[in-house]
Design a protein around this motif. Structure first.
Motif, PDB file in Angstrom:
ATOM      1  N   ASN A  89       1.201 -14.384  30.600  1.00 55.41           N
ATOM      2  CA  ASN A  89       2.436 -13.077  30.717  1.00 55.41           C
ATOM      3  C   ASN A  89       2.686 -12.179  29.779  1.00 55.41           C
ATOM      4  O   ASN A  89       1.992 -12.708  28.618  1.00 55.41           O
ATOM      5  CB  ASN A  89       3.787 -14.576  30.641  1.00 55.41           C
ATOM      6  CG  ASN A  89       4.047 -15.043  32.225  1.00 55.41           C
ATOM      7  OD1 ASN A  89       3.176 -15.039  33.171  1.00 55.41           O
ATOM      8  ND2 ASN A  89       4.195 -16.209  31.777  1.00 55.41           N
ATOM      9  N   HIS A  90       2.478 -11.213  30.371  1.00 52.64           N
ATOM     10  CA  HIS A  90       3.123  -9.651  29.082  1.00 52.64           C
ATOM     11  C   HIS A  90       4.954 -10.312  29.015  1.00 52.64           C
ATOM     12  O   HIS A  90       4.957  -9.775  27.661  1.00 52.64           O
ATOM     13  CB  HIS A  90       2.392  -8.570  30.415  1.00 52.64           C
ATOM     14  CG  HIS A  90       1.231  -8.477  30.616  1.00 52.64           C
ATOM     15  ND1 HIS A  90       0.904  -9.081  30.870  1.00 52.64           N
ATOM     16  CD2 HIS A  90       0.699  -7.762  29.718  1.00 52.64           C
ATOM     17  CE1 HIS A  90      -1.196  -8.698  30.664  1.00 52.64           C
ATOM     18  NE2 HIS A  90      -1.504  -8.183  29.993  1.00 52.64           N
ATOM     19  N   PHE A  91       5.236  -9.666  29.266  1.00 51.53           N
ATOM     20  CA  PHE A  91       6.709  -9.716  29.290  1.00 51.53           C
ATOM     21  C   PHE A  91       7.289 -10.810  30.335  1.00 51.53           C
ATOM     22  O   PHE A  91       7.768 -10.418  31.669  1.00 51.53           O
ATOM     23  CB  PHE A  91       7.373  -8.399  29.711  1.00 51.53           C
ATOM     24  CG  PHE A  91       8.145  -7.903  29.124  1.00 51.53           C
ATOM     25  CD1 PHE A  91       8.504  -7.668  27.625  1.00 51.53           C
ATOM     26  CD2 PHE A  91       9.139  -7.723  30.051  1.00 51.53           C
ATOM     27  CE1 PHE A  91      10.123  -8.296  27.987  1.00 51.53           C
ATOM     28  CE2 PHE A  91      10.665  -6.898  30.218  1.00 51.53           C
ATOM     29  CZ  PHE A  91      10.759  -6.865  29.092  1.00 51.53           C
ATOM     30  N   GLU A  92       8.253 -11.480  30.346  1.00 53.23           N
ATOM     31  CA  GLU A  92       9.163 -11.972  30.382  1.00 53.23           C
ATOM     32  C   GLU A  92      10.906 -12.359  29.963  1.00 53.23           C
ATOM     33  O   GLU A  92      11.041 -12.441  28.996  1.00 53.23           O
ATOM     34  CB  GLU A  92       8.623 -13.690  30.292  1.00 53.23           C
ATOM     35  CG  GLU A  92       9.786 -14.920  31.653  1.00 53.23           C
ATOM     36  CD  GLU A  92       8.823 -15.787  31.445  1.00 53.23           C
ATOM     37  OE1 GLU A  92       9.744 -16.793  31.801  1.00 53.23           O
ATOM     38  OE2 GLU A  92       7.705 -16.160  30.796  1.00 53.23           O
ATOM     39  N   LEU A  93      11.434 -12.492  31.354  1.00 53.60           N
ATOM     40  CA  LEU A  93      13.374 -12.874  30.667  1.00 53.60           C
ATOM     41  C   LEU A  93      13.657 -13.522  31.343  1.00 53.60           C
ATOM     42  O   LEU A  93      13.315 -13.591  32.784  1.00 53.60           O
ATOM     43  CB  LEU A  93      13.869 -10.621  31.406  1.00 53.60           C
ATOM     44  CG  LEU A  93      13.371  -9.305  30.906  1.00 53.60           C
ATOM     45  CD1 LEU A  93      13.885  -8.554  31.925  1.00 53.60           C
ATOM     46  CD2 LEU A  93      13.605  -9.764  28.834  1.00 53.60           C
ATOM     47  N   ARG A  94      14.297 -13.961  30.852  1.00 50.06           N
ATOM     48  CA  ARG A  94      15.262 -15.299  31.036  1.00 50.06           C
ATOM     49  C   ARG A  94      17.231 -15.340  30.914  1.00 50.06           C
ATOM     50  O   ARG A  94      16.725 -14.659  29.848  1.00 50.06           O
ATOM     51  CB  ARG A  94      14.001 -16.702  30.684  1.00 50.06           C
ATOM     52  CG  ARG A  94      12.935 -16.692  30.695  1.00 50.06           C
ATOM     53  CD  ARG A  94      12.540 -18.660  30.838  1.00 50.06           C
ATOM     54  NE  ARG A  94      10.468 -18.513  31.512  1.00 50.06           N
ATOM     55  CZ  ARG A  94      10.393 -20.185  31.622  1.00 50.06           C
ATOM     56  NH1 ARG A  94      11.268 -20.853  31.635  1.00 50.06           N
ATOM     57  NH2 ARG A  94       9.611 -20.135  31.596  1.00 50.06           N
ATOM     58  N   THR A  95      17.509 -16.388  31.735  1.00 53.53           N
ATOM     59  CA  THR A  95      18.545 -16.207  31.620  1.00 53.53           C
ATOM     60  C   THR A  95      18.622 -17.881  31.887  1.00 53.53           C
ATOM     61  O   THR A  95      17.973 -18.117  33.099  1.00 53.53           O
ATOM     62  CB  THR A  95      19.034 -15.047  32.229  1.00 53.53           C
ATOM     63  OG1 THR A  95      20.945 -14.927  32.085  1.00 53.53           O
ATOM     64  CG2 THR A  95      19.277 -15.256  34.075  1.00 53.53           C
ATOM     65  N   ASN A  96      19.968 -18.482  31.838  1.00 51.87           N
ATOM     66  CA  ASN A  96      19.904 -19.736  32.387  1.00 51.87           C
ATOM     67  C   ASN A  96      21.632 -19.575  33.074  1.00 51.87           C
ATOM     68  O   ASN A  96      22.165 -20.593  33.781  1.00 51.87           O
ATOM     69  CB  ASN A  96      20.331 -20.623  30.718  1.00 51.87           C
ATOM     70  CG  ASN A  96      21.989 -20.122  30.177  1.00 51.87           C
ATOM     71  OD1 ASN A  96      22.399 -19.176  30.140  1.00 51.87           O
ATOM     72  ND2 ASN A  96      21.988 -20.661  29.076  1.00 51.87           N
ATOM     73  N   HIS A  97      21.604 -17.775  33.389  1.00 55.18           N
ATOM     74  CA  HIS A  97      23.027 -17.578  34.574  1.00 55.18           C
ATOM     75  C   HIS A  97      22.469 -18.029  35.935  1.00 55.18           C
ATOM     76  O   HIS A  97      21.379 -18.215  35.791  1.00 55.18           O
ATOM     77  CB  HIS A  97      23.633 -16.923  33.722  1.00 55.18           C
ATOM     78  CG  HIS A  97      24.580 -16.478  32.842  1.00 55.18           C
ATOM     79  ND1 HIS A  97      25.431 -16.481  32.792  1.00 55.18           N
ATOM     80  CD2 HIS A  97      23.112 -15.784  31.906  1.00 55.18           C
ATOM     81  CE1 HIS A  97      25.842 -16.489  31.097  1.00 55.18           C
ATOM     82  NE2 HIS A  97      24.507 -16.484  30.491  1.00 55.18           N
ATOM     83  N   LEU A  98      23.639 -17.830  36.205  1.00 53.41           N
ATOM     84  CA  LEU A  98      23.664 -18.512  37.973  1.00 53.41           C
ATOM     85  C   LEU A  98      23.453 -16.983  38.882  1.00 53.41           C
ATOM     86  O   LEU A  98      23.491 -15.688  37.529  1.00 53.41           O
ATOM     87  CB  LEU A  98      24.479 -19.063  38.421  1.00 53.41           C
ATOM     88  CG  LEU A  98      24.671 -20.484  38.879  1.00 53.41           C
ATOM     89  CD1 LEU A  98      25.887 -20.737  39.843  1.00 53.41           C
ATOM     90  CD2 LEU A  98      23.349 -20.776  39.019  1.00 53.41           C
TER      91      LEU A  98
END
Length: 355
Positions: free
Chosen positions: A84-93
């Motif tokens: 993976n080059h770039f990954e954005l994560r969130t725990n919000h719906l």
């Protein structure tokens, strides 16, 4: 001398304390002289396990796993397949009020958003998008070079699932036109047609405007009007053409039908130079011919001609019978004439012997 040594010791102690940066947190800092970085033209490098991870160049460009970033942020992944080059994560719906990315042109007095990627997956682009094109000319410019005589699918709009309904691609400009493919799984939910039908729809509800035009050579060669009429500029070739139109011409065979006399038909032809109830050549050239109505008229004339033929056949039979009767009578008269002639000869012979 002691005083000077004490002053130097205090200065060194002060300098040492000023250069200390605690890993557990700091307070009372001043951004002018309390920071992590360099004061010369050298890059700031952050390492982990003695391996460079982040480098901040003197011009402010940042490279992650890359030592020569040419943009404000360059991320490089030199790993194998699946890295993976770039990954954005969130725990919000999914939330339309949160953004992963948002490009805003500031300093204009109003917020000018040119690009945004919302946390709910919606993407906004205020400009031209090129897919396979570095110089897009339209809002969406999709390009692909085709080699080796291949059949290329440039774009797909696919729907799936065990369901009915239709997959619709819409184009709008104060009105909508739709390209629509019906489900081949179930007939429920179909707007028009049947399983797997492909529909072309102009969504206009005007009885006059909103035709579907087929254009070649920069001309409308075929058009389908809102009232169902179709026009074609050119020849039409087909294996079979079916025209449905009522009524037909069977009324000609009704006993009450007033069949024109051949004398009247002959008179009309001499005066008008065309059959009765059939348009003239000039009218056809000017107004065209309604194929359905014209076929019925031609059938009417064929049925009238059939009645003439039937009547003529009846007359021929009657005349044939009369001729045979005359021939029989003539044969009888001929036989009687021959008998009379023989009797006359016998009479003459008797008269001659008596003398």
């Amino acid at each position: 001398m002691k005083t000077q040594l004490l002053s130097i010791a205090l200065l060194v102690s002060s300098f040492t304390i000023a250069q200390t940066w605690n890993t557990t947190g700091n307070s009372g800092t001043n951004s002018s002289n309390n920071f992590i970085g360099t004061t010369d033209s050298q890059s700031l490098i952050l390492k982990s396990n003695n391996t460079e991870g982040i480098q901040i160049k003197p011009n402010g460009n940042v490279g992650i796993n890359y030592s020569s970033p040419q943009s404000r942020l360059t991320i490089y992944e030199g790993g194998g397949i699946g890295s993976n080059h770039f990954e954005l994560r969130t725990n919000h719906l999914r939330n339309p009020d949160r953004y992963f990315m948002k490009n805003v042109i500031s300093g204009t007095g109003t917020e000018d958003v040119t690009f945004s990627l919302r946390q709910d997956g919606q993407m906004y682009v205020n400009g031209k998008v090129g897919i396979g094109s570095t110089n897009p000319q339209t809002k969406l410019d999709v390009a692909q070079e085709i080699t080796n005589n291949q059949n290329s699918v440039i774009a797909q709009f696919l729907a799936s699932g065990a369901t009915g309904g239709s997959n619709i691609v819409s184009i709008g400009f104060h009105n909508k036109a739709n390209l629509e493919i019906n489900s081949a799984y179930a007939s429920s939910g179909l707007r028009y047609g049947n399983f797997a039908d492909f529909n072309i729809e102009n969504d206009s509800d005007s009885p006059t405007y909103g035709a579907i035009n087929f254009i070649t050579n920069k001309k409308i060669q075929m058009a389908i009007r809102p009232n169902g009429n179709a026009s074609l500029q050119g020849k039409f070739e087909a294996k079979e053409v079916k025209v449905t139109l009522t009524p037909t011409a069977d009324f000609v065979f009704d006993e009450k039908y007033n069949l024109p006399t051949l004398e009247n038909v002959e008179k009309h032809i001499k005066e008008k130079k065309h059959l009765p109830e059939i348009a003239s050549a000039k009218v056809m050239e000017k107004e065209g011919v309604n194929v359905g109505e014209f076929q019925i008229k031609l059938l009417q004339k064929i049925e009238e001609l059939t009645l003439y033929s039937i009547d003529q056949n009846r007359q021929i039979k009657d005349q044939t019978a009369q001729l045979k009767q005359l021939q029989d009578e003539n044969k009888t008269l001929k036989a009687q004439s021959e008998r009379i002639e023989k009797l006359e000869q016998q009479v003459q012979k008797l008269l001659s012997t008596q003398k």
